[in-house]
Scaffold this motif. Sequence first.
Motif, PDB file in Angstrom:
ATOM      1  N   ILE A 164      11.208 -40.882  53.314  1.00  0.00           N
ATOM      2  CA  ILE A 164      11.003 -41.375  52.264  1.00  0.00           C
ATOM      3  C   ILE A 164      12.821 -41.878  51.940  1.00  0.00           C
ATOM      4  O   ILE A 164      13.401 -40.020  51.434  1.00  0.00           O
ATOM      5  N   LEU A 186      13.680 -36.774  53.456  1.00  0.00           N
ATOM      6  CA  LEU A 186      13.559 -36.368  52.635  1.00  0.00           C
ATOM      7  C   LEU A 186      15.165 -36.923  51.655  1.00  0.00           C
ATOM      8  O   LEU A 186      16.483 -36.488  51.996  1.00  0.00           O
ATOM      9  N   THR A 205       9.062 -45.122  53.493  1.00  0.00           N
ATOM     10  CA  THR A 205       8.977 -45.404  52.267  1.00  0.00           C
ATOM     11  C   THR A 205       9.536 -44.938  50.880  1.00  0.00           C
ATOM     12  O   THR A 205      11.236 -44.559  51.487  1.00  0.00           O
ATOM     13  N   ALA A 250       3.143 -42.043  51.055  1.00  0.00           N
ATOM     14  CA  ALA A 250       4.011 -42.116  52.426  1.00  0.00           C
ATOM     15  C   ALA A 250       3.424 -41.495  53.459  1.00  0.00           C
ATOM     16  O   ALA A 250       2.758 -40.779  53.998  1.00  0.00           O
TER      17      ALA A 250
END
Length: 585
Positions: free
Chosen positions: A537, A507, A377, A371
């Motif tokens: 992510i 995240l 990603t 990533a």
Amino acid sequence: MKGLFRFLKGYKLVCVGVVILMFVQVVAALFVPTLVASIVNDGIVPGNLDHVLTFGLAMLGAAVLSAVATLAGTYASAYIATGVSRDMACALYEKVHRLPHLEVGHFGVASLITRITSDVNQIQQALLIFIEMLLPVPFMVVIGMALMFSKDSVLAAGIVGIMIVIIIVFLILSRVVIPYFEKLQRQLDSLNRTVRESIAGVRIIRAFRRTEWDRLRMEESAGNYAATAIKTNRIFAVVVPFVMLLFNVTTFAILFVGGNQVAEGSLEIGDIMALVEYAMLILGYLLMGVAMLIFIPQAQVSARRINEVLEKEEPPLVKEGENEAACDRPSQKPHASKGLLPVPPAVEFKQVGFSYEGAEKPVLENVSFVANPGETTAIIGATGSGKSTIANLLMGLFEAGEGEILVHGKPLASYNVAALRKRIGFVPQRPFLFSGTIADNLHHGCACASEQQMRSALATAQIADFVESLEDGRASPVAQGGDNFSGGQRQRLAIARALVRRPEILLFDDSFSALDATTDLKLRRALKNDTPNSAKIVIAQRVSSIADAERIVVLDEGRVVGTGTHQELLETCSEYRAIVQSQEG
């Protein structure tokens, strides 16, 4: 119990003071019968009233001194017991926060709550009882028996025999009741777990008309606990009267034997009165100590359970690395520019594998992906394919069994918790808001966040208009868990909480599931514009939430079966095509 003595180190001076106070209390209490014997023998019998008055005042002074020492000792013992229990509860709380996520699950939330509350309370009670009721016993026995032997060695030897019988009864009793106390604490864990599940799942229980089933389950847990407690108390219901019988038989024996000796002229009346008082004090303290010793086995069980948590080994992620500042400041890294060394991936998984304890097969196997800063990603896959496990590994909640995880080119194990999580803005699968205000929850993301940072985070999370429409704005109250907001509002507030710290890595663990398609699209566009240097992510179920990602990682049963853009995967990955077709109908 030995492992818990370290909590007494901060109370050394108070402990020394308590020992001195207990010694003074015992000596003053035993001095009273000695004075009584002198008053009777040398004052009342010969008719010396001056002696009676003088020694009577001395006896009053000894009684006052004993009372003052007792009060001061009680205060000091309460100070020690409550202070130790406070320190112990704090140590347990901090330890739980440092334990790996799997270890927390191993103990169970209900059991950890019981250990921090009930078990710590048992230690506090035991410590208080030890100081107030058991610590004076050795002083009373040694000094009291010395005084008894000075008066009459035969009666003193008889008291020693009774004391030995009482101690043997206690030793047998402790071996019998310790298993019951261990069982009681386990059943208390079960009762606690049942209550938590009933309260947390009350809507499900009502919706499926399982109220009667839940009532029976609660009755079973409470009934098992009550049955064990009753068995334990029945043992003491037999033992305590037996010990009291020994106490009364001893009193009768002293009066009978001592009375004969007085009649024979070998013992004075005042001496037999002193002997009776000595015996009552010695056996009284001993019986009180033995009666209170029932808490010691229970405390041993609690101490063992507390030590299980405190002595649990912490992962290297907690121990290594430098300490970080308490306040997380913005930390954005720019892209590599021309002529500069290339910037390493923000996150890189290298052939990572992970298995849960006792599992038949790994959850993740040979997982590799990168990533990069400034890119999105995405990770997608069927339920149970290991998507959330990747998030837990990156956060340091789990420890990879195989392979290596790098963050900005450094192994994950080289970071401590503060250093790692300072770089990550995490939005969990089930967003949780803390009771307080919206601003309080944003400050959980960054304690020193400015007004502008909070406004910017709320705007990026597409919830600024809603917050401003509230009467109190960011000062609006938040219920525990955020129950006064809808699922989508909770998700967006949780996203704003992660964005407010401006992290290097964002995240999102299925964090857009409660958003409608329009809000989802606006949010993703805002993330690209407002966090251009952050590595994002995104773990998702919906293809629409990740179609524009620079890199999509497809998981199937814990393995990476495809990596690429949306169009590339449609052409090369059958698993991804199946997911797309299932959602497009």
